[in-house]
Each structure stands twice: as C-alpha cells, then as structure tokens.
Design a protein around this motif. Sequence first.
Motif, mmCIF file in Angstrom:
data_model
loop_
_atom_site.group_PDB
_atom_site.id
_atom_site.type_symbol
_atom_site.label_atom_id
_atom_site.label_comp_id
_atom_site.label_asym_id
_atom_site.label_seq_id
_atom_site.Cartn_x
_atom_site.Cartn_y
_atom_site.Cartn_z
ATOM 1 N N HIS A 91 0.812 -1.216 0.000
ATOM 2 C CA HIS A 91 0.000 0.000 0.000
ATOM 3 C C HIS A 91 0.855 1.279 0.000
ATOM 4 N N VAL A 92 1.646 1.447 -1.042
ATOM 5 C CA VAL A 92 2.525 2.611 -1.190
ATOM 6 C C VAL A 92 1.683 3.823 -1.590
ATOM 7 N N PRO A 93 1.788 4.926 -0.845
ATOM 8 C CA PRO A 93 1.041 6.139 -1.214
ATOM 9 C C PRO A 93 1.493 6.696 -2.573
ATOM 10 N N ALA A 94 0.548 7.224 -3.330
ATOM 11 C CA ALA A 94 0.834 7.785 -4.654
ATOM 12 C C ALA A 94 1.914 8.869 -4.578
ATOM 13 N N ARG A 95 1.889 9.685 -3.531
ATOM 14 C CA ARG A 95 2.885 10.775 -3.467
ATOM 15 C C ARG A 95 4.312 10.236 -3.383
ATOM 16 N N GLU A 96 4.493 9.068 -2.763
ATOM 17 C CA GLU A 96 5.845 8.492 -2.691
ATOM 18 C C GLU A 96 6.240 7.890 -4.030
ATOM 19 N N ILE A 97 5.286 7.368 -4.779
ATOM 20 C CA ILE A 97 5.566 6.859 -6.126
ATOM 21 C C ILE A 97 5.955 8.024 -7.034
ATOM 22 N N GLN A 98 5.233 9.135 -6.927
ATOM 23 C CA GLN A 98 5.566 10.317 -7.725
ATOM 24 C C GLN A 98 6.967 10.826 -7.372
ATOM 25 N N ARG A 99 7.289 10.827 -6.088
ATOM 26 C CA ARG A 99 8.628 11.246 -5.643
ATOM 27 C C ARG A 99 9.694 10.304 -6.206
ATOM 28 N N LEU A 100 9.436 8.998 -6.153
ATOM 29 C CA LEU A 100 10.370 8.001 -6.679
ATOM 30 C C LEU A 100 10.651 8.266 -8.158
ATOM 31 N N LEU A 101 9.597 8.511 -8.922
ATOM 32 C CA LEU A 101 9.762 8.748 -10.360
ATOM 33 C C LEU A 101 10.494 10.056 -10.647
ATOM 34 N N LYS A 102 10.356 11.015 -9.766
ATOM 35 C CA LYS A 102 11.051 12.294 -9.936
ATOM 36 C C LYS A 102 12.523 12.186 -9.544
ATOM 37 N N GLU A 103 12.798 11.558 -8.407
ATOM 38 C CA GLU A 103 14.174 11.478 -7.888
ATOM 39 C C GLU A 103 15.010 10.406 -8.576
ATOM 40 N N LYS A 104 14.380 9.334 -9.048
ATOM 41 C CA LYS A 104 15.041 8.236 -9.752
ATOM 42 C C LYS A 104 16.245 7.654 -8.995
#
Length: 159
Positions: A91-104
């Motif tokens: 149950h990963v929050p969407a905001r952390e997925i967005q951060r992951l994709l931004k920070e790579k």
Amino acid sequence: MQRRLILQSIAALTTLAASPWGVAQTRPQVEVWKDPDCGCCKDWVAHLQANGFDVKVNDSGNAAARTRLRIPEKMGSCHTASVGAYALEGHVPAREIQRLLKEKPKAIGLAVPGMPIGSPGMDGALYRGRVDAYDVLLVLEDGSSRAYKSYPRVSSKPT
C-alpha cells in the motif's frame, strides 16, 4: 466516417491545447498483480487512479510478480506492481511513487510490508479513521532497505 475523424481531431487538439507546452501529457502507467477478490487492492488501485496514474490490473495473484521484480519475501503484501523501472509492493502512497519517479534513485523500488491500517487502500470506513504508523521502504539493489518516508500513527476521533 468523416465526422468521426473530425471529432477525433478535435479531441486531439483539445488535449494538446490543455498541455502547458502544447505536447500531450501522459499519466504514468502502473501494472498491478493482485488477487481478484481483494477489496483493499481495488481501493489502492482507485487511490492511484485518483492521483494521476493509469493502472493495468492483473487478477492473477502477486507471488510470481514479487519474485520476478526482486522484492524480498519479508517485505511482502497483498499486491505487487511496477511503474517505470521500479517495483512497488503493498500500500505505497501515490505521493511516494511520484517522488520516486522524480528522484530516480538507484533501487529496486518501494515497499510497504504487511497491510498497515490507514495506508492507501487500508483506509476505508471500516477502520473509522484509524491510522497506524508505518514506513515506506526504499528497497535497494542488494535487497536491503531503508526508510523512504515514515507515516506516524494518527489517533482516531471518537464516533
């Protein structure tokens, strides 16, 4: 036929006009593997869709996907997903997925082991506002992990 082509052209131009740079915007694609009857997984998918992700769902269970995507078994949850070059477990929050994709970061992906109450998908009316503390873990290439984001416990309001 001609009318349909005109309508499709108008739709395409509207999409381009809505974009700040005149380029059609795409939503990140998440592919999910889950049990077909899991309600919290369905709620997590809805959370992602409401937060800007397109989601493809595979109702085939997630054990094989977890192994293929290199998520350690001890970090397991009820669903596994992939987005870009990353794996997602639980149950990963969407905001952390967005951060992951931004920070790579150089990593396998993110995991929320177990099914913490209050995490996206585990936050329905049944839980009456209860939010348990949990960590979103960054799963590193060697299978180890570190906290990527910690979510604190939130006291429930009396009903």
